[in-house]
Design a protein around this motif. Sequence first.
Motif, mmCIF file in Angstrom:
data_model
loop_
_atom_site.group_PDB
_atom_site.id
_atom_site.type_symbol
_atom_site.label_atom_id
_atom_site.label_comp_id
_atom_site.label_asym_id
_atom_site.label_seq_id
_atom_site.Cartn_x
_atom_site.Cartn_y
_atom_site.Cartn_z
ATOM 1 N N LEU A 181 0.830 -1.203 0.000
ATOM 2 C CA LEU A 181 0.000 0.000 0.000
ATOM 3 C C LEU A 181 0.869 1.260 0.000
ATOM 4 O O LEU A 181 0.579 2.217 -0.730
ATOM 5 N N LEU A 182 1.939 1.265 0.812
ATOM 6 C CA LEU A 182 2.855 2.402 0.837
ATOM 7 C C LEU A 182 3.551 2.607 -0.511
ATOM 8 O O LEU A 182 3.850 3.730 -0.907
ATOM 9 N N HIS A 183 3.774 1.515 -1.223
ATOM 10 C CA HIS A 183 4.367 1.591 -2.556
ATOM 11 C C HIS A 183 3.330 2.071 -3.577
ATOM 12 O O HIS A 183 3.651 2.824 -4.498
ATOM 13 N N PHE A 184 2.078 1.677 -3.381
ATOM 14 C CA PHE A 184 1.007 1.941 -4.343
ATOM 15 C C PHE A 184 0.476 3.377 -4.256
ATOM 16 O O PHE A 184 0.287 4.037 -5.282
ATOM 17 N N LEU A 185 0.230 3.870 -3.066
ATOM 18 C CA LEU A 185 -0.434 5.168 -2.908
ATOM 19 C C LEU A 185 0.303 6.343 -3.560
ATOM 20 O O LEU A 185 -0.338 7.158 -4.230
ATOM 21 N N PRO A 186 1.615 6.476 -3.410
ATOM 22 C CA PRO A 186 2.286 7.621 -4.034
ATOM 23 C C PRO A 186 2.199 7.634 -5.564
ATOM 24 O O PRO A 186 2.265 8.687 -6.183
ATOM 25 N N MET A 187 2.015 6.482 -6.187
ATOM 26 C CA MET A 187 2.009 6.429 -7.649
ATOM 27 C C MET A 187 0.622 6.652 -8.253
ATOM 28 O O MET A 187 0.484 6.734 -9.458
ATOM 29 N N VAL A 188 -0.408 6.777 -7.414
ATOM 30 C CA VAL A 188 -1.781 6.881 -7.915
ATOM 31 C C VAL A 188 -1.957 8.068 -8.859
ATOM 32 O O VAL A 188 -2.615 7.953 -9.899
ATOM 33 N N PHE A 189 -1.382 9.216 -8.534
ATOM 34 C CA PHE A 189 -1.609 10.416 -9.328
ATOM 35 C C PHE A 189 -0.704 10.526 -10.554
ATOM 36 O O PHE A 189 -0.997 11.302 -11.471
ATOM 37 N N SER A 190 0.356 9.764 -10.580
ATOM 38 C CA SER A 190 1.316 9.924 -11.676
ATOM 39 C C SER A 190 1.403 8.720 -12.616
ATOM 40 O O SER A 190 2.086 8.792 -13.625
ATOM 41 N N SER A 191 0.735 7.632 -12.285
ATOM 42 C CA SER A 191 0.880 6.407 -13.078
ATOM 43 C C SER A 191 -0.227 6.234 -14.104
ATOM 44 O O SER A 191 -1.290 6.860 -14.023
ATOM 45 N N LYS A 192 0.045 5.332 -15.036
ATOM 46 C CA LYS A 192 -0.957 4.969 -16.031
ATOM 47 C C LYS A 192 -2.054 4.142 -15.356
ATOM 48 O O LYS A 192 -1.846 3.543 -14.298
#
Length: 165
Positions: free
Chosen positions: A39-50
């Motif tokens: 989850l800590l790996h996933f949350l930061p990428m939500v706004f910038s990922s495909k």
Amino acid sequence: MIERALERFLFASRWLLAPFYVALVLGLVGLLIKTMLELLHFLPMVFSSKESDIILGILSLVDLTFTGSLVVIVIFSGYENFVSKIDANEHKDWPEWMGKIDFSGLKLKLMSSIVAISAIQLLKAFMNVGNVSDRELMWLVGIHVVFVGSGIILALTDRIAAEKH
């Protein structure tokens, strides 16, 4: 007299399984830690990922959740089937299914959970097909088909056995 003592001894030996269920609880704690790290790996990428990367991240969380649920099913059903009954009256939020799953039901739930986990792994590979080799994809499909076939055969044998009783 010897027979009765042997039977009591054998019956008491079921408690040797209790540490296995405690070990599964500790494994569940490990799975929770892994889920929090994911989850800590996933949350930061939500706004910038495909979108596909976000779906892969969610599928990873679903996969870990299914695995955790599977462990809980094995812990409670196994303990109740092989060690001792749990008094559900002492627990207000006791799920209705607990205490009603026999060994046959446990096998089917276990197999269907494995099929679901396998399906998620396969879906993750298809979502990331550009980075997965044909060989790896073939193995994932083959393994999933084997799990599905095994589940069907297991369900059929349980149904045939139930009809004979």
